[in-house]
Design a protein around this motif. Sequence first.
Motif, PDB file in Angstrom:
ATOM      1  N   ILE A 159       0.863  -1.174   0.000  1.00 26.03           N
ATOM      2  CA  ILE A 159       0.000   0.000   0.000  1.00 26.03           C
ATOM      3  C   ILE A 159       0.901   1.226   0.000  1.00 26.03           C
ATOM      4  CG2 ILE A 159      -0.225   0.035   2.518  1.00 26.03           C
ATOM      5  CD1 ILE A 159      -3.218   0.798   1.966  1.00 26.03           C
ATOM      6  N   THR A 160       0.499   2.238  -0.699  1.00 28.72           N
ATOM      7  CA  THR A 160       1.295   3.466  -0.751  1.00 28.72           C
ATOM      8  C   THR A 160       0.642   4.545   0.104  1.00 28.72           C
ATOM      9  OG1 THR A 160       0.115   4.394  -2.642  1.00 28.72           O
ATOM     10  CG2 THR A 160       2.031   2.961  -3.119  1.00 28.72           C
ATOM     11  N   PRO A 161       1.423   5.526   0.519  1.00 31.65           N
ATOM     12  CA  PRO A 161       0.810   6.661   1.214  1.00 31.65           C
ATOM     13  C   PRO A 161      -0.299   7.320   0.384  1.00 31.65           C
ATOM     14  CG  PRO A 161       3.166   6.687   1.559  1.00 31.65           C
ATOM     15  CD  PRO A 161       2.888   5.602   0.544  1.00 31.65           C
ATOM     16  N   ARG A 162      -0.095   7.437  -0.935  1.00 32.07           N
ATOM     17  CA  ARG A 162      -1.116   8.066  -1.787  1.00 32.07           C
ATOM     18  C   ARG A 162      -2.448   7.314  -1.687  1.00 32.07           C
ATOM     19  NH1 ARG A 162      -0.042  11.405  -5.722  1.00 32.07           N
ATOM     20  NH2 ARG A 162       1.991  10.526  -6.238  1.00 32.07           N
ATOM     21  N   GLU A 163      -2.388   5.986  -1.560  1.00 29.10           N
ATOM     22  CA  GLU A 163      -3.599   5.172  -1.475  1.00 29.10           C
ATOM     23  C   GLU A 163      -4.269   5.239  -0.112  1.00 29.10           C
ATOM     24  OE1 GLU A 163      -3.035   1.197  -4.005  1.00 29.10           O
ATOM     25  OE2 GLU A 163      -1.514   1.472  -2.446  1.00 29.10           O
ATOM     26  N   SER A 164      -3.508   5.585   0.913  1.00 25.37           N
ATOM     27  CA  SER A 164      -4.008   5.355   2.265  1.00 25.37           C
ATOM     28  C   SER A 164      -4.065   6.579   3.178  1.00 25.37           C
ATOM     29  CB  SER A 164      -3.140   4.283   2.935  1.00 25.37           C
ATOM     30  OG  SER A 164      -1.793   4.703   2.982  1.00 25.37           O
TER      31      SER A 164
END
Length: 165
Positions: free
Chosen positions: A116-121
Amino acid sequence: VTVDADPQADGRMVDVVASLTALPIPPAVFDVGLGLHVLEHIPDDQAAMREIARVLRPSGIAIVQVPLSDSATTDEEVLDSPEDRQLRYGQADHVRMYGRDFESRLNAAGLFTVSITPRESMPQEAIEKYGLQADEALVLAVRRDSTWAKAHLEELAQALRRGAF
């Protein structure tokens, strides 16, 4: 319990000085393991990944992050000079640059993964506040032999992507 191979490098206080390839820790004791930008420094990363799986409890989770390239496979040609490693891997003390096969390498060591990426979460303001690279994946890993942990890892990833935390 904190573990480091060289705590003097940055002055940290740690509980155990050891190599991640041979931890003096009994099996299945850690609820959480955190290894951010560690595996690219370890010559035998498969041994280190197996140790992560070994010391995690069946309900435990490891959070792992490494520098990733867009290459399909990991580049780990043995380079003797720090200058060559700097040029090839981006840092003189790195021994590889992971490719898109990173998660399959963790899976081969007994872990089940979700990235999971920061952008996604998280919101953009949090990414900026904490100085995160928006697309640098955090890999969440649990023991592959734990059906319960695998099911809950998927639920956690979905909740993070929905912004539930």
